[in-house]
Design a protein around this motif. Structure first.
Motif, PDB file in Angstrom:
ATOM      1  N   ILE A   1       0.817  -1.046  -0.036  1.00  0.00           N
ATOM      2  CA  ILE A   1       0.007   0.030   0.147  1.00  0.00           C
ATOM      3  C   ILE A   1       0.862   1.165  -0.033  1.00  0.00           C
ATOM      4  O   ILE A   1       0.568   2.201  -0.692  1.00  0.00           O
ATOM      5  N   PRO A   2       1.955   1.350   0.906  1.00  0.00           N
ATOM      6  CA  PRO A   2       2.774   2.562   0.622  1.00  0.00           C
ATOM      7  C   PRO A   2       3.293   2.884  -0.678  1.00  0.00           C
ATOM      8  O   PRO A   2       3.352   4.085  -1.093  1.00  0.00           O
ATOM      9  N   LEU A   3       3.617   2.072  -1.400  1.00  0.00           N
ATOM     10  CA  LEU A   3       4.186   1.854  -2.650  1.00  0.00           C
ATOM     11  C   LEU A   3       3.206   2.506  -3.801  1.00  0.00           C
ATOM     12  O   LEU A   3       3.252   3.356  -4.530  1.00  0.00           O
ATOM     13  N   LEU A   4       2.032   1.903  -3.730  1.00  0.00           N
ATOM     14  CA  LEU A   4       0.937   2.306  -4.274  1.00  0.00           C
ATOM     15  C   LEU A   4       0.294   3.661  -3.954  1.00  0.00           C
ATOM     16  O   LEU A   4       0.097   4.467  -5.007  1.00  0.00           O
ATOM     17  N   ALA A   5       0.288   3.982  -2.764  1.00  0.00           N
ATOM     18  CA  ALA A   5      -0.100   5.479  -2.274  1.00  0.00           C
ATOM     19  C   ALA A   5       1.052   6.477  -2.675  1.00  0.00           C
ATOM     20  O   ALA A   5       0.624   7.590  -3.224  1.00  0.00           O
ATOM     21  N   ALA A   6       2.154   6.286  -2.925  1.00  0.00           N
ATOM     22  CA  ALA A   6       3.384   7.178  -3.276  1.00  0.00           C
ATOM     23  C   ALA A   6       3.057   7.306  -4.979  1.00  0.00           C
ATOM     24  O   ALA A   6       3.143   8.454  -5.384  1.00  0.00           O
ATOM     25  N   ARG A   7       2.639   6.255  -5.543  1.00  0.00           N
ATOM     26  CA  ARG A   7       2.603   6.501  -7.058  1.00  0.00           C
ATOM     27  C   ARG A   7       1.220   7.254  -7.486  1.00  0.00           C
ATOM     28  O   ARG A   7       1.176   8.206  -8.202  1.00  0.00           O
ATOM     29  N   VAL A   8       0.216   7.276  -6.367  1.00  0.00           N
ATOM     30  CA  VAL A   8      -1.090   7.860  -6.767  1.00  0.00           C
ATOM     31  C   VAL A   8      -0.507   9.461  -6.357  1.00  0.00           C
ATOM     32  O   VAL A   8      -0.995  10.094  -7.126  1.00  0.00           O
ATOM     33  N   VAL A   9       0.298   9.485  -5.305  1.00  0.00           N
ATOM     34  CA  VAL A   9       0.464  11.165  -4.932  1.00  0.00           C
ATOM     35  C   VAL A   9       1.316  11.662  -6.307  1.00  0.00           C
ATOM     36  O   VAL A   9       1.242  12.702  -6.677  1.00  0.00           O
TER      37      VAL A   9
ATOM     38  N   ALA B   1      -4.730  12.152   2.158  1.00  0.00           N
ATOM     39  CA  ALA B   1      -4.290  12.606   3.294  1.00  0.00           C
ATOM     40  C   ALA B   1      -2.801  13.237   3.107  1.00  0.00           C
ATOM     41  O   ALA B   1      -2.452  14.384   3.700  1.00  0.00           O
ATOM     42  N   GLU B   2      -2.017  12.868   2.027  1.00  0.00           N
ATOM     43  CA  GLU B   2      -0.817  13.463   1.796  1.00  0.00           C
ATOM     44  C   GLU B   2      -0.919  14.814   0.889  1.00  0.00           C
ATOM     45  O   GLU B   2      -0.123  15.762   1.083  1.00  0.00           O
ATOM     46  N   ARG B   3      -1.916  15.045   0.204  1.00  0.00           N
ATOM     47  CA  ARG B   3      -2.368  16.411  -0.584  1.00  0.00           C
ATOM     48  C   ARG B   3      -3.716  17.022  -0.197  1.00  0.00           C
ATOM     49  O   ARG B   3      -4.571  16.956  -1.050  1.00  0.00           O
ATOM     50  N   PRO B   4      -3.905  17.178   1.002  1.00  0.00           N
ATOM     51  CA  PRO B   4      -5.192  17.703   1.305  1.00  0.00           C
ATOM     52  C   PRO B   4      -5.389  19.000   0.560  1.00  0.00           C
ATOM     53  O   PRO B   4      -6.793  19.162   0.424  1.00  0.00           O
ATOM     54  N   ASP B   5      -4.674  19.737   0.208  1.00  0.00           N
ATOM     55  CA  ASP B   5      -5.107  20.881  -0.562  1.00  0.00           C
ATOM     56  C   ASP B   5      -5.357  20.910  -2.133  1.00  0.00           C
ATOM     57  O   ASP B   5      -5.805  21.600  -2.676  1.00  0.00           O
ATOM     58  N   ALA B   6      -4.915  19.624  -2.433  1.00  0.00           N
ATOM     59  CA  ALA B   6      -5.174  19.394  -3.940  1.00  0.00           C
ATOM     60  C   ALA B   6      -6.519  18.330  -4.090  1.00  0.00           C
ATOM     61  O   ALA B   6      -7.268  18.714  -4.949  1.00  0.00           O
ATOM     62  N   VAL B   7      -6.716  17.345  -3.163  1.00  0.00           N
ATOM     63  CA  VAL B   7      -7.704  16.393  -3.470  1.00  0.00           C
ATOM     64  C   VAL B   7      -9.087  16.866  -2.652  1.00  0.00           C
ATOM     65  O   VAL B   7      -9.100  17.186  -1.636  1.00  0.00           O
ATOM     66  N   ARG B   8     -10.189  17.229  -3.523  1.00  0.00           N
ATOM     67  CA  ARG B   8     -11.393  17.775  -3.114  1.00  0.00           C
ATOM     68  C   ARG B   8     -12.457  16.494  -2.725  1.00  0.00           C
ATOM     69  O   ARG B   8     -13.499  16.916  -2.097  1.00  0.00           O
ATOM     70  N   ALA B   9     -12.171  15.225  -3.400  1.00  0.00           N
ATOM     71  CA  ALA B   9     -13.167  14.224  -3.063  1.00  0.00           C
ATOM     72  C   ALA B   9     -12.648  12.890  -3.363  1.00  0.00           C
ATOM     73  O   ALA B   9     -11.879  12.905  -4.278  1.00  0.00           O
ATOM     74  N   VAL B  10     -13.369  11.789  -2.464  1.00  0.00           N
ATOM     75  CA  VAL B  10     -12.713  10.544  -2.546  1.00  0.00           C
ATOM     76  C   VAL B  10     -13.888   9.656  -2.909  1.00  0.00           C
ATOM     77  O   VAL B  10     -14.637   9.758  -2.077  1.00  0.00           O
ATOM     78  N   VAL B  11     -13.896   8.605  -3.741  1.00  0.00           N
ATOM     79  CA  VAL B  11     -14.713   7.725  -3.984  1.00  0.00           C
ATOM     80  C   VAL B  11     -14.018   6.094  -3.758  1.00  0.00           C
ATOM     81  O   VAL B  11     -13.229   5.845  -4.568  1.00  0.00           O
ATOM     82  N   SER B  12     -14.533   5.390  -2.802  1.00  0.00           N
ATOM     83  CA  SER B  12     -14.048   3.980  -2.918  1.00  0.00           C
ATOM     84  C   SER B  12     -15.220   3.062  -3.377  1.00  0.00           C
ATOM     85  O   SER B  12     -16.436   2.915  -2.939  1.00  0.00           O
ATOM     86  N   ARG B  13     -14.849   2.219  -4.213  1.00  0.00           N
ATOM     87  CA  ARG B  13     -15.507   1.045  -4.765  1.00  0.00           C
ATOM     88  C   ARG B  13     -15.263  -0.341  -4.217  1.00  0.00           C
ATOM     89  O   ARG B  13     -14.188  -0.708  -4.474  1.00  0.00           O
ATOM     90  N   GLY B  14     -16.037  -0.904  -3.419  1.00  0.00           N
ATOM     91  CA  GLY B  14     -15.690  -2.265  -2.855  1.00  0.00           C
ATOM     92  C   GLY B  14     -14.049  -2.356  -2.269  1.00  0.00           C
ATOM     93  O   GLY B  14     -13.364  -3.086  -2.358  1.00  0.00           O
ATOM     94  N   GLY B  15     -13.957  -1.023  -1.490  1.00  0.00           N
ATOM     95  CA  GLY B  15     -12.506  -0.833  -1.374  1.00  0.00           C
ATOM     96  C   GLY B  15     -12.219  -1.342   0.034  1.00  0.00           C
ATOM     97  O   GLY B  15     -13.003  -1.984   0.980  1.00  0.00           O
ATOM     98  N   ARG B  16     -10.826  -1.109   0.462  1.00  0.00           N
ATOM     99  CA  ARG B  16     -10.232  -1.548   1.651  1.00  0.00           C
ATOM    100  C   ARG B  16      -9.851  -0.435   2.412  1.00  0.00           C
ATOM    101  O   ARG B  16      -8.359  -0.077   2.516  1.00  0.00           O
ATOM    102  N   PRO B  17     -10.573   0.487   2.743  1.00  0.00           N
ATOM    103  CA  PRO B  17     -10.189   1.859   3.439  1.00  0.00           C
ATOM    104  C   PRO B  17      -9.362   1.786   4.695  1.00  0.00           C
ATOM    105  O   PRO B  17      -8.768   2.340   5.284  1.00  0.00           O
ATOM    106  N   ASP B  18      -9.604   0.338   5.329  1.00  0.00           N
ATOM    107  CA  ASP B  18      -8.893   0.175   6.449  1.00  0.00           C
ATOM    108  C   ASP B  18      -7.398  -0.156   6.454  1.00  0.00           C
ATOM    109  O   ASP B  18      -6.632   0.073   7.384  1.00  0.00           O
ATOM    110  N   LEU B  19      -7.080  -0.414   5.378  1.00  0.00           N
ATOM    111  CA  LEU B  19      -5.529  -0.536   4.878  1.00  0.00           C
ATOM    112  C   LEU B  19      -4.900   0.802   4.904  1.00  0.00           C
ATOM    113  O   LEU B  19      -3.513   0.808   4.666  1.00  0.00           O
TER     114      LEU B  19
END
Length: 221
Positions: free
Chosen positions: A89-97, A131-149
């Motif tokens: 997850i940290p790797l994937l999140a860094a790439r989304v950033v 969370a890393e780019r709070p000033d940039a991201v205005r909305a989030v949608v999760s589909r069948g997601g694992r937000p707990d991770l």
């Protein structure tokens, strides 16, 4: 503003990240009023038929979309055998950033409000990126997601967050309820009756697309 009735032709893009170059498909309808970056789930890619179906609905509503591969071709081939990257997850999140930073800097997208759509483990990556780019991201949608991770990042998410789960996906419903309780941002959990984890039932993905469209139009317009 006139709402587009046809999906735009996607433009291939390449996004530089630390140690990797990612392939993406950028689709911008005329007069786009926002851009949604997609973070796919375990074992998937920018070619995911489910994400593309959702993206097309967003495009027809005047929103741009960026579907991208979070893994390189070599990493993807390795992951098919070992599954070692899909839960990094940290790797994937860094790439989304990195994708968010690219969109913020690219001339064709720099003026657009940004949203994130995450599926499965990609939802955790999307929430960490928010969370890393709070000033940039205005909305989030999760589909069948694992937000707990997303773990400790959940409390730091500032963007309005919509969690969508299938009514027959019992374990994931509970994990989403636990994550919802930890979110401090405006939030909502919607359970689609009769749907399983992949929303393969008739009309289930249509409902996901409608919910995501309404959420992004409300928060990105």
């Amino acid at each position: 503003m006139r709402v587009p009735t046809e999906a735009p032709i996607p433009l291939p893009v390449r996004i530089e990240t630390p140690g990797a170059t990612l392939n993406g498909d950028l689709s911008l309808p005329a007069g786009a009023r926002g851009l949604v970056v997609f973070a796919h789930g375990s074992g998937s890619s920018r070619h995911s038929s489910r994400n593309r179906a959702v993206a097309e609905v967003l495009q027809r509503s005047g929103l741009g979309t960026l579907l991208l591969d979070l893994l390189t071709e070599r990493e993807d081939l390795t992951d098919v055998i070992t599954a070692e990257f899909r839960f990094d997850i940290p790797l994937l999140a860094a790439r989304v950033v990195s994708a968010l930073d690219w969109a913020h800097a690219a001339p064709q997208t720099s003026s657009l409000s940004l949203g994130l759509f995450g599926a499965s483990t990609g939802a955790a990556a999307a929430l960490i990126a928010a969370a890393e780019r709070p000033d940039a991201v205005r909305a989030v949608v999760s589909r069948g997601g694992r937000p707990d991770l997303a773990d400790g990042a959940l409390e730091r998410v500032a963007a309005p967050t919509l969690l969508i789960v299938g009514g027959r996906d019992e374990v994931v419903i509970e994990l989403n309820r636990e994550a919802l309780a930890r979110l401090n941002a405006p939030k909502q959990l919607v359970i689609v009756p009769g749907a399983t984890h992949l929303f393969e039932e008739r009309g289930a993905l249509d409902e996901v697309s409608r919910l995501a469209r309404d959420w992004f139009v409300r928060h990105l317009a």
